[in-house]
Design an enzyme around this catalytic site. Sequence first.
Site, short mmCIF file in Angstrom:
data_model
loop_
_atom_site.label_atom_id
_atom_site.label_comp_id
_atom_site.label_asym_id
_atom_site.label_seq_id
_atom_site.Cartn_x
_atom_site.Cartn_y
_atom_site.Cartn_z
N HIS A 43 0.85 -1.20 0.00
CA HIS A 43 0.00 0.00 0.00
C HIS A 43 0.87 1.23 0.00
CE1 HIS A 43 -3.17 2.81 1.00
NE2 HIS A 43 -3.98 1.88 0.57
N GLU A 76 -7.78 -5.39 -0.29
CA GLU A 76 -8.33 -6.23 -1.35
C GLU A 76 -8.18 -7.72 -1.08
OE1 GLU A 76 -9.96 -4.42 -3.04
OE2 GLU A 76 -8.93 -3.06 -4.41
N1 ACO Z 1 4.08 -7.51 -4.95
C1 ACO Z 1 5.38 -7.50 -5.25
N2 ACO Z 1 6.16 -6.38 -5.16
C2 ACO Z 1 5.55 -5.26 -4.76
C3 ACO Z 1 4.19 -5.21 -4.42
C4 ACO Z 1 3.44 -6.40 -4.52
N3 ACO Z 1 2.15 -6.44 -4.22
N4 ACO Z 1 3.87 -3.96 -4.04
C5 ACO Z 1 4.99 -3.23 -4.16
N5 ACO Z 1 6.00 -4.01 -4.58
C6 ACO Z 1 7.37 -3.61 -4.84
C7 ACO Z 1 7.48 -2.98 -6.22
O1 ACO Z 1 7.75 -3.95 -7.21
C8 ACO Z 1 8.61 -2.00 -6.03
O2 ACO Z 1 9.80 -2.71 -6.13
P1 ACO Z 1 11.10 -2.11 -6.92
O3 ACO Z 1 11.44 -0.84 -6.20
O4 ACO Z 1 12.12 -3.18 -6.78
O5 ACO Z 1 10.62 -1.86 -8.31
C9 ACO Z 1 8.45 -1.56 -4.58
O6 ACO Z 1 7.71 -2.58 -3.92
C10 ACO Z 1 7.68 -0.24 -4.46
O7 ACO Z 1 6.54 -0.32 -5.29
P2 ACO Z 1 5.70 0.95 -5.72
O8 ACO Z 1 4.84 0.60 -6.91
O9 ACO Z 1 6.58 2.14 -5.85
O10 ACO Z 1 4.82 1.16 -4.43
P3 ACO Z 1 3.55 2.07 -4.35
O11 ACO Z 1 3.48 2.58 -2.98
O12 ACO Z 1 3.51 3.04 -5.45
O13 ACO Z 1 2.42 0.96 -4.67
C11 ACO Z 1 0.59 -0.45 -4.71
C12 ACO Z 1 1.33 0.65 -3.93
C13 ACO Z 1 0.26 0.09 -6.11
C14 ACO Z 1 -0.70 -0.79 -3.99
C15 ACO Z 1 1.51 -1.70 -4.81
O14 ACO Z 1 1.84 -2.16 -3.53
C16 ACO Z 1 0.89 -2.81 -5.66
O15 ACO Z 1 1.03 -2.79 -6.89
N6 ACO Z 1 0.19 -3.79 -5.02
C17 ACO Z 1 -0.49 -4.84 -5.76
C18 ACO Z 1 -1.82 -4.32 -6.32
C19 ACO Z 1 -2.87 -4.15 -5.24
O16 ACO Z 1 -3.02 -4.98 -4.36
N7 ACO Z 1 -3.62 -3.04 -5.35
C20 ACO Z 1 -4.70 -2.69 -4.40
C21 ACO Z 1 -4.26 -1.56 -3.52
S1 ACO Z 1 -5.44 -1.18 -2.27
C22 ACO Z 1 -6.50 -0.09 -3.03
O17 ACO Z 1 -6.19 0.68 -3.85
C23 ACO Z 1 -7.92 -0.15 -2.61
#
Ligand code: ACO
Length: 367
Positions: A254, A308
């Site tokens: 998140h 989620e």
């Molecule tokens: N699985 C694997 N790696 C992850 C995940 C995940 N679920 N979430 C973040 N990371 C990693 C990224 O790959 C990134 O790694 P890197 O720096 O080596 O490239 C690092 O963590 C940071 O990721 P960001 O995308 O910069 O984190 P951000 O805070 O922008 O993302 C998000 C938050 C979009 C929710 C992300 O955690 C994600 O994609 N999760 C999976 C999708 C999901 O569950 N979405 C629902 C969110 S809840 C809602 O909106 C109601």
Amino acid sequence: MLHAPKGLDGIVVTTTQISKIDGQAGKLIYRGYDIAQLAGNVPFEAVAHLLWRGRLPSPDELKSLKNKLAENRYVPNNVMAFLETAPRDANPLSILRTAVSIAGLHSSENLPALETGLILTAQFPTILAMYHRSRRRERLVLPRGDLDHASNYLYMLSGIPPKEAHARALDSYFTLLADHSLNASTFAARVATSTLTDVYSAIIAAVCTLKGPLHGGAPTEVWEMLQEIGEPLRAERWLNERVEKGERIMGFGHRIYRTEDPRSRILKSIAKQIANPKTFELASTVEAKARKILQARHPERALDTNVEFYSSLVLNAVGIPSDMFTATFASARVVGWTAHIIEQLSDNRLIRPSAEYVGPEGLSLTS
Ligand code: ACO
């Protein structure tokens, strides 16, 4: 010029009195109340009153709001005609987006924001249930005014009054998902509203933004992941393979929480009560394994379950088809969008940030 962090991470763009997220402590507050106090203890309709008007309703106010929502459940005929002829394999979010657009054509765009938000809150479940039954060529079920918001949605989907435990679970889900500060879809609604467009248009912008898998589109993918993994013993290998390919594990991580999402904690306890025990065991194993794998890969940040992950179990257990999880999420969040639209209008200024130009300059047609 200052460089904004990618994705506006950490940038405060407005003040709000609607909800507060404490990402370190893992708390979500609606107008001063911790969501853990609200979910399951006050009906979703009372939470809508709280978010829209800033305080919980009196018993008379709650009755009046429940009546108004019940009275507004019928959708305009042109929306019905669309739902009955729409492609049967469409994404329900696309159906919702288009249905709201048609509803807007047949309604006054000049109603107060609260009134339009209330009408759409009442109509979202009708749109989804009517579409679902229509695509399956099933008899359409008219809304029932004597049922509360959550029970009526389940009734219109299945044609039979829901079990009390299922209605209560969905009511709590609606409360937990109703608002979440300046998430992407709410920001989209506020940006649209700041141009003084109408409420239908602002809500459509929000629905379109919620559709993406990085925001509201994740629970369907969580459910598909659980189906694909199939049994606890296969979880670790499946998750490792996924992460090694550089793919994300849906339902984890998140932008704001640096610990467990408090909504996830509550939804997990609801799922434990109503989900199939085998599915719950599988999900708990996937949670534990994924947390370990993600911790090893990203020791710098906590990647726990977000809202989620266990939403998918709760929504499946109460009988919502998996491709309608995100649209059901929208049926809760429309309350928060409405609250933010009202707040934006109360002290509006056009939202228009700047971008730092990094492209070429000084090119000439003659050189
Ligand atoms: N699985 C694997 N790696 C992850 C995940 C995940 N679920 N979430 C973040 N990371 C990693 C990224 O790959 C990134 O790694 P890197 O720096 O080596 O490239 C690092 O963590 C940071 O990721 P960001 O995308 O910069 O984190 P951000 O805070 O922008 O993302 C998000 C938050 C979009 C929710 C992300 O955690 C994600 O994609 N999760 C999976 C999708 C999901 O569950 N979405 C629902 C969110 S809840 C809602 O909106 C109601």
